[in-house]
Enzyme design. Sequence first.
Site, short mmCIF file in Angstrom:
data_model
loop_
_atom_site.label_atom_id
_atom_site.label_comp_id
_atom_site.label_asym_id
_atom_site.label_seq_id
_atom_site.Cartn_x
_atom_site.Cartn_y
_atom_site.Cartn_z
N GLU A 268 40.11 94.14 31.98
CA GLU A 268 40.28 93.11 30.96
C GLU A 268 41.09 93.62 29.78
O GLU A 268 41.98 92.93 29.27
CB GLU A 268 38.93 92.60 30.49
N ASP A 272 44.76 91.89 28.71
CA ASP A 272 45.03 91.26 27.42
C ASP A 272 46.32 91.80 26.80
O ASP A 272 47.20 91.05 26.40
CB ASP A 272 43.90 91.55 26.41
N SER A 473 40.60 85.00 30.59
CA SER A 473 41.06 86.07 29.71
C SER A 473 42.48 86.47 30.07
O SER A 473 43.11 87.26 29.35
CB SER A 473 40.13 87.28 29.72
N ASP A 515 51.26 68.44 32.18
CA ASP A 515 49.93 67.86 32.37
C ASP A 515 49.35 68.35 33.70
O ASP A 515 50.06 68.41 34.71
CB ASP A 515 50.06 66.33 32.37
N VAL A 516 48.09 68.73 33.67
CA VAL A 516 47.41 69.16 34.90
C VAL A 516 46.46 68.04 35.28
O VAL A 516 45.60 67.66 34.48
CB VAL A 516 46.66 70.49 34.68
N ASP A 541 41.94 66.52 29.32
CA ASP A 541 40.68 66.53 30.08
C ASP A 541 39.89 67.80 29.76
O ASP A 541 40.47 68.79 29.31
CB ASP A 541 40.95 66.43 31.59
#
Length: 561
Positions: A268, A272, A473, A515-516, A541
Amino acid sequence: MRTVLTLVVVLVCSSPVRPGFLEEDQDVLIPDEWSRVGPVGPSEQLELTFALRQQGVDLLGETLRRVSDPDSPQYAKYLRLEEVSSLVRPSDLTQKVVRRWLQSHGVSACLSVLTRDFLQCTMPAQVAEALLPGARFHRYVRDGRSQVRSSAPYSVHDEVHQHLDFVGGLHRLPPRGQDVASHGRNRHPKPGLHLGVTPAILRARYNLTASDVGSSQNNSQAVAQFLEQYYHAADLAEFMSMFGGSFPHLSLVDRVVGTQGAGRAGLEASLDVEYIMSTGANIPTWVFTNPGRHESQEPFLQWMVLISNMSALPWVHTVSYGDDEDSLSNAYMTRINTEFMKAGVRGISLLFASGDSGAGCRHLTKEENCFRPSFPASSPYVTTVGGTSFKNPFKMTYEVTDYISGGGFSNVFKTPDYQASAVKAYMQTVGGGLPPLTYFNTSGRAYPDLAALSDNYWVVSNRMPVPWVSGTSASTPVVGGMLALINDRRLLKGLPPLGFLNPRLYKLQGEAMFDVTEGCHLSCLDETVQGRGFCAAPSWDPVTGWGTPNYPALLAALLDQ
Ligand SMILES: *[C@@H]1O[C@H](CO)[C@@H](O)[C@H](O)[C@H]1NC(C)=O
Ligand SMILES: *[C@@H]1O[C@H](CO)[C@@H](O)[C@H](O)[C@H]1NC(C)=O
Ligand SMILES: *[C@@H]1O[C@H](CO)[C@@H](O)[C@H](O)[C@H]1NC(C)=O
Ligand SMILES: *[C@@H]1O[C@H](CO)[C@@H](O)[C@H](O)[C@H]1NC(C)=O
């Protein structure tokens, strides 16, 4: 000396000790994954953080509304930290009462912050237990990391009750990292298709050209990490030499704030840094790492304290940290929200990962479940980033919901004005397709606000390229880097940075976003919902927000005012 003695008499004798709880609703159970080592010795030193009651919180909220609303004449007229301090600084009475209370117990080793609303004090465990009746400090370990916490609720003397929001360092163990995992949840690719998400793929998908990189003198961006894991400079250099060929970039972190341990690199932590520096290419980058130095500190809270004490900070911060909303006290979340507002009025953008458990699941009774929102993702004062994947995982097709993408409705915070019509429109579009109303709270702050790819990333960690890394993440630093790039262009034009983005983002109504509209995220595996949470739909959404950024269009939309 005499004053101190007199005070002891006043506090202990004249009024009977009537303790009050500050965080009655805080979950104090220690999760099973932590094993108890034993009680902390009476003379062992603890570090506790006292959140003093602030003034001017309503005015702070009003100021944030004005400086982040593009239709307000105050838009982007940010405050300096000193100005924030004069707005929220606790009253002299509050400061005096709390100091005296501490001194009457012999606690004088305290650090304050510029805004005077936190005190961080060192004291022996037996003093802490006397100061906070009910608290019993024990040491706990998980994966070799030890923490000191109280498994019983604490109270404070009546005299100080109204002057404190909460005391940090007793509860709230660090959650496990979001489920950043390298798992082959995808099939093996066919020849001729891409082999996973790299900076080049992201930059192509979001239409970033080789000249879309930072060049302002005064710009910077940051990632904050609270896990016991570290990024390694050599991994970042290796990552950039493997994947950074097609665009100008930096290969070194500008500044590390906090303690970088010597341990192995974490996936992680590597993720990042590698990705914020790939979309926010050429922009100086800071890493805030494990600001909790002491076993009794809460690392996330320490980061907030630090933000409140530094007058020069990067404009964009991305954070992959979250806790179940229902495990946290109202007093704590409300105060953390105020801290977010303090950052927002300064023009700082805070981006949080929406989480990797979809709508989440909370078992209420044997038969009854509901969704489980996560905080700070559910805070109305941060920008929350969800996740998507390519329709065909190995082709640069359009994006669909990544089923892990955290999203839903807060049970604590009301729908903020900026999103009210977007949420209402979603309810109407989906209509009967919504999960049962017993699973979520339609009047709550809904998240995420937007999204980016979160599936199938390449990361270099411990000198090794690792495929199939997934999670929000990953998407959060990608969006953070793009916002930092837009800030860069704004700074070059002499405009202030974007600050708290949501009011402006929602006014765009999805303009400049991909847009998804396909796919649902996961939730409770019970008969009623059968693992399904919310589903993506046209426009906003609670799975992917407004969708993913089309960089040049978003830049154009955000490059005036
Ligand atoms: C805040 O910053 C000041 C000045 O740099 C320092 O003296 C103080 O100790 C800091 N407070 C904390 C809690 O670290
Ligand atoms: C951006 O990307 C999309 C899809 O990849 C493409 O259709 C569009 O033409 C690109 N360019 C701009 C300026 O939006
Ligand atoms: C950068 O910031 C400093 C101080 O805030 C200012 O004096 C300087 O003009 C800025 N430089 C640019 C290129 O904006
Ligand atoms: C629903 O959310 C509102 C705030 O938006 C809160 O007051 C209420 O208690 C919540 N209901 C439940 C069942 O959590």
